[in-house]
Design an enzyme around this catalytic site. Sequence first.
Site, PDB file in Angstrom:
ATOM      1  N   ARG A   1      22.925   9.536  27.366  1.00  0.00           N
ATOM      2  CA  ARG A   1      23.014  10.859  26.749  1.00  0.00           C
ATOM      3  C   ARG A   1      22.650  11.940  27.760  1.00  0.00           C
ATOM      4  O   ARG A   1      23.247  13.016  27.776  1.00  0.00           O
ATOM      5  CB  ARG A   1      22.109  10.904  25.516  1.00  0.00           C
ATOM      6  CG  ARG A   1      22.313  12.146  24.670  1.00  0.00           C
ATOM      7  CD  ARG A   1      21.712  11.994  23.302  1.00  0.00           C
ATOM      8  NE  ARG A   1      20.258  11.901  23.348  1.00  0.00           N
ATOM      9  CZ  ARG A   1      19.494  11.616  22.290  1.00  0.00           C
ATOM     10  NH1 ARG A   1      20.051  11.400  21.112  1.00  0.00           N
ATOM     11  NH2 ARG A   1      18.189  11.557  22.401  1.00  0.00           N
TER      12      ARG A   1
ATOM     13  N   LYS B   1      21.546  17.470  24.568  1.00  0.00           N
ATOM     14  CA  LYS B   1      20.142  17.860  24.392  1.00  0.00           C
ATOM     15  C   LYS B   1      19.767  18.877  25.468  1.00  0.00           C
ATOM     16  O   LYS B   1      18.883  18.657  26.301  1.00  0.00           O
ATOM     17  CB  LYS B   1      19.237  16.618  24.450  1.00  0.00           C
ATOM     18  CG  LYS B   1      18.472  16.407  23.150  1.00  0.00           C
ATOM     19  CD  LYS B   1      17.724  15.109  23.156  1.00  0.00           C
ATOM     20  CE  LYS B   1      16.522  15.137  22.247  1.00  0.00           C
ATOM     21  NZ  LYS B   1      16.797  15.314  20.817  1.00  0.00           N
TER      22      LYS B   1
ATOM     23  N   GLU C   1      23.126  19.444  10.743  1.00  0.00           N
ATOM     24  CA  GLU C   1      21.903  18.682  10.971  1.00  0.00           C
ATOM     25  C   GLU C   1      20.683  19.580  10.782  1.00  0.00           C
ATOM     26  O   GLU C   1      20.798  20.786  10.605  1.00  0.00           O
ATOM     27  CB  GLU C   1      21.894  18.031  12.348  1.00  0.00           C
ATOM     28  CG  GLU C   1      21.923  18.986  13.505  1.00  0.00           C
ATOM     29  CD  GLU C   1      21.868  18.253  14.860  1.00  0.00           C
ATOM     30  OE1 GLU C   1      21.101  17.277  14.980  1.00  0.00           O
ATOM     31  OE2 GLU C   1      22.594  18.668  15.770  1.00  0.00           O
TER      32      GLU C   1
HETATM   33  C1  LIG Z   1      16.926  14.722  19.564  1.00  0.00           C
HETATM   34  C2  LIG Z   1      17.654  15.276  18.399  1.00  0.00           C
HETATM   35  C3  LIG Z   1      18.087  14.481  17.327  1.00  0.00           C
HETATM   36  C4  LIG Z   1      17.687  13.042  17.163  1.00  0.00           C
HETATM   37  O1  LIG Z   1      18.095  12.177  18.185  1.00  0.00           O
HETATM   38  P1  LIG Z   1      17.352  10.786  18.363  1.00  0.00           P
HETATM   39  O2  LIG Z   1      18.045  10.176  19.529  1.00  0.00           O
HETATM   40  O3  LIG Z   1      17.552  10.015  17.117  1.00  0.00           O
HETATM   41  O4  LIG Z   1      15.927  11.089  18.619  1.00  0.00           O
HETATM   42  C5  LIG Z   1      18.856  15.067  16.335  1.00  0.00           C
HETATM   43  N1  LIG Z   1      19.171  16.376  16.376  1.00  0.00           N
HETATM   44  C6  LIG Z   1      18.758  17.182  17.371  1.00  0.00           C
HETATM   45  C7  LIG Z   1      19.156  18.608  17.357  1.00  0.00           C
HETATM   46  C8  LIG Z   1      17.986  16.662  18.412  1.00  0.00           C
HETATM   47  O5  LIG Z   1      17.560  17.458  19.391  1.00  0.00           O
END
Ligand SMILES: *Cc1c(COP(=O)(O)O)cnc(C)c1O
Length: 360
Positions: free
Chosen positions: A101, A203, A239
């Site tokens: 990622r 991210k 989300e």
């Molecule tokens: C990090 C994150 C997630 C969750 O990702 P995981 O890999 O399950 O920890 C979901 N939404 C956002 C906006 C994030 O920054």
Amino acid sequence: MTSSVHPSSSSLLTREGDEKYANVNWEELGFALIPTDYMYVAKCKQGESFSEGKIVPYGDISISPCAAIFNHGQGIFEGLKAYRTEDERITLFRPDQNGLRMQNGADRLCMTPPSVEQFVEAVKQTVLANKKWVPPPGKGTLYVRPLLIGSGPMLGIASAPEYTFLVYVSPVAEYHKVSSGPLNLEVNDKYRRSHAGGTGGVKSCINYCPIVKPVLEAKSAGFSDILFLDAATGRNIEEISTCNIFIVKGNIVSTPPISGTILPGITRKSIIELARDISYQVQERDVSVDELLEAEEVFCTGTATVVKAVETVTFHEKRVKYKTGEEALSTKLYTMLTNIQMGVVEDKKGWVVEIDGCHD
Ligand SMILES: *Cc1c(COP(=O)(O)O)cnc(C)c1O
């Protein structure tokens, strides 16, 4: 969330291996940052590969005021956890997925990323160096924060000439133990988090500052967090500020698709697989607010939260209550996932990575 744990200031003076645990009151662990002993740092010139990183004492770093991260926010972070199992192994959960990622994010932001192998190795080394900060089983986990930043100086719109990859860690509590009650979400129709063609799917550091204001507004109105809608139509759910969302109706579990506007959560991906293993039909597709309001159960997933039931959702004047508790699917999935993560059941999926050299 609690925030009052003070680690021993003399921890840097004690030789590694001297004691099994750092001087932390594990019963009072919260989510605030607790500085630990060491961090990992590696650097590279743009387009070249990262040199072998070093484990150095945790502390401030020195970079140019002209660094890309400061001026344009050129940065990517990751988040995963190290677990101490009942039989005293220290493990990671799917760290390669975080490495991948970070690579996808680096591609979107024109950064030079570490290889997945180097990423995983860096995480392992950092956790091992800070081993005594991994909480006892049942008390919490060691949160691991890998960071890739444009550390080289630049003024124009360009990719930085130098990158820094670093990893630091902090012990955190079991979210379920300290979180203040059930999740009451507000469907937010005023702010948007992400749009097609943007950076909502990676991210990137720049995604998070803009959601502080909406989250604070929701909190001051009495909600736990907000659920964002899609920017294009405002009709579909996307989300929560830091976790993914699922709805359940009958045997069907639905969650918004990975199409560039939501973050592809590793917990999300794992939960989809576990729900299918127990014969639920999982659909990755657009989910409308109307469907959300008619669901039987709603839950969210993420590394920090793991799996958490949503008790209520409020959209404009309408408030809907959902199934929570022992009977809820989210409770079952939480147990399935944490049993794998904590080594309570055998990991048949190859998700758990043991860190070498952990046995005392
Ligand atoms: C990090 C994150 C997630 C969750 O990702 P995981 O890999 O399950 O920890 C979901 N939404 C956002 C906006 C994030 O920054």
